[in-house]
Scaffold this active site. Structure first.
Site, short mmCIF file in Angstrom:
data_model
loop_
_atom_site.label_atom_id
_atom_site.label_comp_id
_atom_site.label_asym_id
_atom_site.label_seq_id
_atom_site.Cartn_x
_atom_site.Cartn_y
_atom_site.Cartn_z
N ASP A 202 -12.89 -63.08 94.66
CA ASP A 202 -11.64 -62.46 95.08
C ASP A 202 -11.90 -61.42 96.18
O ASP A 202 -12.88 -60.66 96.11
CB ASP A 202 -11.02 -61.79 93.86
CG ASP A 202 -9.63 -61.25 94.13
OD1 ASP A 202 -8.69 -62.04 94.16
OD2 ASP A 202 -9.48 -60.02 94.31
N GLU A 266 -12.48 -65.88 98.78
CA GLU A 266 -11.10 -65.62 99.22
C GLU A 266 -11.23 -64.72 100.44
O GLU A 266 -11.58 -63.54 100.34
CB GLU A 266 -10.27 -64.91 98.15
CG GLU A 266 -8.81 -64.88 98.58
CD GLU A 266 -8.02 -63.70 98.06
OE1 GLU A 266 -6.79 -63.78 98.08
OE2 GLU A 266 -8.61 -62.68 97.67
C1 GLC Z 1 -6.37 -61.63 95.66
C2 GLC Z 1 -5.65 -62.40 94.57
C3 GLC Z 1 -4.38 -61.69 94.23
C4 GLC Z 1 -4.71 -60.30 93.76
C5 GLC Z 1 -5.55 -59.54 94.80
C6 GLC Z 1 -6.13 -58.28 94.24
O1 GLC Z 1 -5.67 -61.64 96.85
O2 GLC Z 1 -5.45 -63.74 94.95
O3 GLC Z 1 -3.63 -62.36 93.27
O4 GLC Z 1 -3.54 -59.59 93.51
O5 GLC Z 1 -6.64 -60.33 95.24
O6 GLC Z 1 -7.17 -58.56 93.36
#
Ligand code: GLC
Length: 538
Positions: A202, A266
Site C-alpha cells: 500500500d 500501489e
Molecule cells: C491506499 C488504499 C486506500 C487507503 C490508503 C491509505 O490508497 O488503496 O484504500 O485508504 O492507501 O492506506
C-alpha cells in the site's frame, strides 16, 4: 511465464465478501467458504485487502499490529487454514500490507508520542513548527475534500507536529530510521514464512519523504494523448524519492530470497505512467497496480486505444503492465460507464462484457474487483450511513462506500452475504444481480467472465502474445494478440452495426451475441458486441 504474469487476480474487500459468523462484516472463514467459486470461475490468485488488527478508522488501512488478524475477520489460525485450503485448490493469496503508515493506536506510535526521547521517538515523522507556529510544510492530506487539510497534526504532549499523508489517525512511519525498516522486514518475513504468495504494498511510492520541500503546483506530464486538459498538478516531495526506489530494490531482493512470491506496488501520483515504470523496471516491483488506467477509463474506443497503446508502447519490454477496471477506492465500472443514463439490464450486460473482454485480453496481468464479474453497481449511501473517512470529507460527493457494499450472492434479504444487517447497505438490484441467478443463466455477465478467463488460459497469445492495434473504425477498439498463432479482439463501442474486413477471418471463439463461429458473405460486428476471433492466418 511467471504465475503473476499469466494469472488472473481477484481483489477481495474482506469486510464485504462473505460473513461467516453473522456479525454483519465479512471474514476470513467467509472467504474460505467461497474457494470453490474461484475454482469454478478460473481465478488464480486472490488479493485480500488488509485484515490485520486495526481500529478500522480507514477499515484496515490503519494497522495497529502488522502480524495479527483483527478479531472481526478471525484469527491467525483462520488465516493459515484459508491459505492451506486455497493452496490445495491452486489458488494463491497475496496480502495487502500498509508499511507507509500505522494506526495512531499502534503501540509504536503510542510510545513515540509519549515523549521526545523515548526509544521510538524517531519512529514517526515529528517536526517542530515553523517560527510562526505553522506546520513545517504546506503538504495536504490525501484524504482532503474540497477543503485542503494539512498533512500535519499538532501533538500537545510533544509540542510537535507529526506527519500523516492520509487521515490523522494514520501517522507515517519514518523509513529513515533503521529500526523501523528492521521492524517492517520482520513483519514481511512473518507472512512470507507463513507461506503467503506475495504482497500488495500500500502507498509504496511514498515511503521516503523530502521534508525540506513544499508542495508546488507544476505542469501536468502528458500521460496519454487525450489527457491534456489538466494544465497543472501537484508536484509532491513525498513520491518516488530515490531512497524509496532503492528500498524497493532491497524489498525485491528480500522477496526473491523466497520462492515465487509476487510484489505488487500501489504506485500513485500525478506523474502517472512514468512513475509505474520507475517502480517496475527489473529488480523493483513485479507489478505496479494500474490506477492510471482505472482512473482514465471512458466509454470511447479512441480514448481507450490511446490509453492502452501509450502504456503498452511505454512498457514495451521494459516492464510488465497490469490492468484493472475497478477497485475499493473508485466507483464501479458499470456505474461510471452508465452515469446519468436511463438504461436497461440488457444494455448494462453488454457494457460489462465489453470492459470485461478488454480487461482479460490486454497484454498484462488483469485484476478483477469483487462483484465486477456479476455486474455490481455503486450503491447509494445516505449521509448517516457513510463509513469511509474520506467519504465524510468529500460529502456531498460520494466517497468510496458505494463500491464497497456486500457481495451479492443471492436474492435473499441480505443477499446471501450475511444473516444480519450488514455494515453497509446492499444494492437494491440484488434480486437480479447476484451469483446464484447468474450461475443459472448462461448469458449472464458471470458466465461471460468464466468463458473469458477460460479462453485466456486456453490461448497462449492472450497471455504472452504481442499486441498490435487495428484501424477499423473510431468506435471500435480492436487488437491482435500474436504468438504461435493470432487472436483478434474486436470491441464495438457503438450501437451501430459495422462491417469488418474479411482478412480478419477465423473462428469466433467468444461473443456476447449468440452466433455461429463461421460467418457468411458479410462479416459484421453488432451493436456493443465483444468478439474474440482465432484467426486462420497470422
Ligand atoms: C491506499 C488504499 C486506500 C487507503 C490508503 C491509505 O490508497 O488503496 O484504500 O485508504 O492507501 O492506506
Amino acid at each position: 511465464m511467471e504465475w503473476w504474469k499469466e494469472g488472473v487476480f481477484y481483489q477481495i474487500y474482506p469486510r464485504s465478501f462473505k460473513d461467516s459468523n453473522s456479525d454483519g462484516v465479512g471474514d476470513l472463514n467467509g472467504i474460505k467458504e467461497k474457494l470453490d467459486y474461484f475454482n469454478w470461475l478460473g481465478i488464480d490468485a486472490l488479493w485480500i485487502c488488509p485484515f490485520f488488527k486495526s481500529p478500522m478508522v480507514d477499515f484496515g488501512y490503519d494497522i495497529s499490529d502488522y502480524d495479527a488478524v483483527d478479531p472481526i475477520f478471525g484469527d491467525i489460525e483462520d488465516f493459515k487454514d484459508l491459505l492451506e485450503n486455497a493452496h490445495k485448490k491452486h489458488i494463491r493469496i497475496v496480502i495487502d500490507q500498509v508499511y507507509n503508515h500505522t494506526s495512531d493506536q499502534h503501540p509504536w506510535f503510542i510510545e513515540s508520542k509519549s515523549s521526545r526521547n523515548n526509544p521510538k521517538s524517531d519512529w514517526y515523522i515529528w517536526k517542530d513548527p515553523k517560527p510562526d507556529g505553522n506546520p513545517p510544510t504546506n503538504w495536504i492530506s490525501l484524504f482532503s475534500g474540497e477543503k485542503e487539510e494539512s498533512a500535519w497534526t499538532w501533538d500537545e504532549n510533544r509540542k510537535q507536529y507529526y506527519l500523516h499523508l492520509f487521515a490523522k489517525e494514520q501517522p507515517d512511519l519514518n523509513w529513515q530510521n533503521e529500526n523501523v525498516r528492521k521492524a517492517v522486514y520482520d513483519s514481511m518475513r512473518f507472512w512470507l514464512d507463513l507461506g503467503v504468495d506475495g504482497f500488495r504494498f500500500d502507498a509504496a511510492s511514498h515511503f521516503y519523504k523530502n521534508l525540506e520541500r513544499d508542495l508546488i503546483k507544476g505542469p501536468q506530464i502528458k500521460k496519454s494523448l487525450f489527457e491534456s486538459s489538466r494544465d497543472n498538478c501537484y508536484w509532491d516531495p513525498f513520491t518516488a524519492r530515490p531512497e524509496t526506489l532503492i528500498e524497493i530494490e532491497k524489498i525485491r531482493k528480500f522477496m526473491d530470497s523466497y520462492q515465487d512470491r509476487a510484489s505488487i506496488g500501489e504506485i500513485s501520483s500525478d506523474m502517472g505512467l512514468y512513475l509505474y515504470l520507475m517502480f517496475t523496471i527489473p529488480g523493483r516491483f513485479n507489478i505496479a497496480f494500474n490506477i492510471d488506467f482505472l482512473e482514465n477509463l471512458s466509454f470511447n474506443a479512441s480514448n481507450l486505444r490511446n490509453l492502452v497503446s501509450t502504456l503498452d508502447y511505454f512498457f514495451g519490454s521494459r516492464a510488465w503492465p497490469s490492468y484493472v477496471t475497478g477497485n475499493h477506492d473508485n466507483r464501479r465500472i458499470l456505474s461510471r460507464m452508465t452515469d446519468g443514463m436511463n438504461v436497461d439490464i440488457e444494455y448494462k450486460k453488454k457494457i460489462s462484457k465489453l470492459f470485461a473482454t478488454m480487461l482479460l485480453t490486454l497484454r498484462g496481468t488483469p485484476f478483477i474487483y469483487y462483484g465486477e464479474e456479476i455486474g455490481m453497481e455503486d450503491t447509494y449511501i445516505p449521509r448517516d450511513k457513510i463509513m469511509d473517512p474520506w467519504g465524510k470529507s468529500l460529502w456531498p460527493k460520494p466517497g468510496r462506500d458505494p463500491s464497497r457494499t456486500p457481495m451479492q450472492w443471492d436474492s435473499s434479504k441480505y443477499a446471501g452475504f450475511s444473516n444480519v444487517e450488514p455494515w453497509l447497505p446492499i444494492n437494491e438490484n440484488k434480486s437480479e444481480i447476484n451469483v446464484k441467478a447468474e450461475m443459472e443463466d448462461p448469458n449472464s455477465i458471470l458466465h461471460f467472465y468464466k468463458k473469458l478467463i477460460h479462453e485466456r488460459k486456453t490461448h497462449e497469445p492472450l497471455k504472452s502474445g504481442t499486441m498490435q492495434f487495428l484501424n477499423i473504425d473510431d468506435d471500435i477498439l480492436a487488437y491482435k494478440r500474436e504468438s504461435d498463432y493470432a487472436i483478434t479482439v474486436i470491441l464495438n463501442f457503438s450501437d451501430k452495426i459495422k462491417v469488418l474486413d474479411k482478412n480478419l477471418k477465423g473462428q469466433i471463439i467468444l461473443s456476447n451475441y449468440a452466433r455461429s463461429d463461421k460467418y457468411g458473405e458479410q462479416f459484421e460486428i453488432r451493436p456493443f458486441e465483444s468478439m474474440i476471433i482465432k484467426n486462420d492466418h497470422r
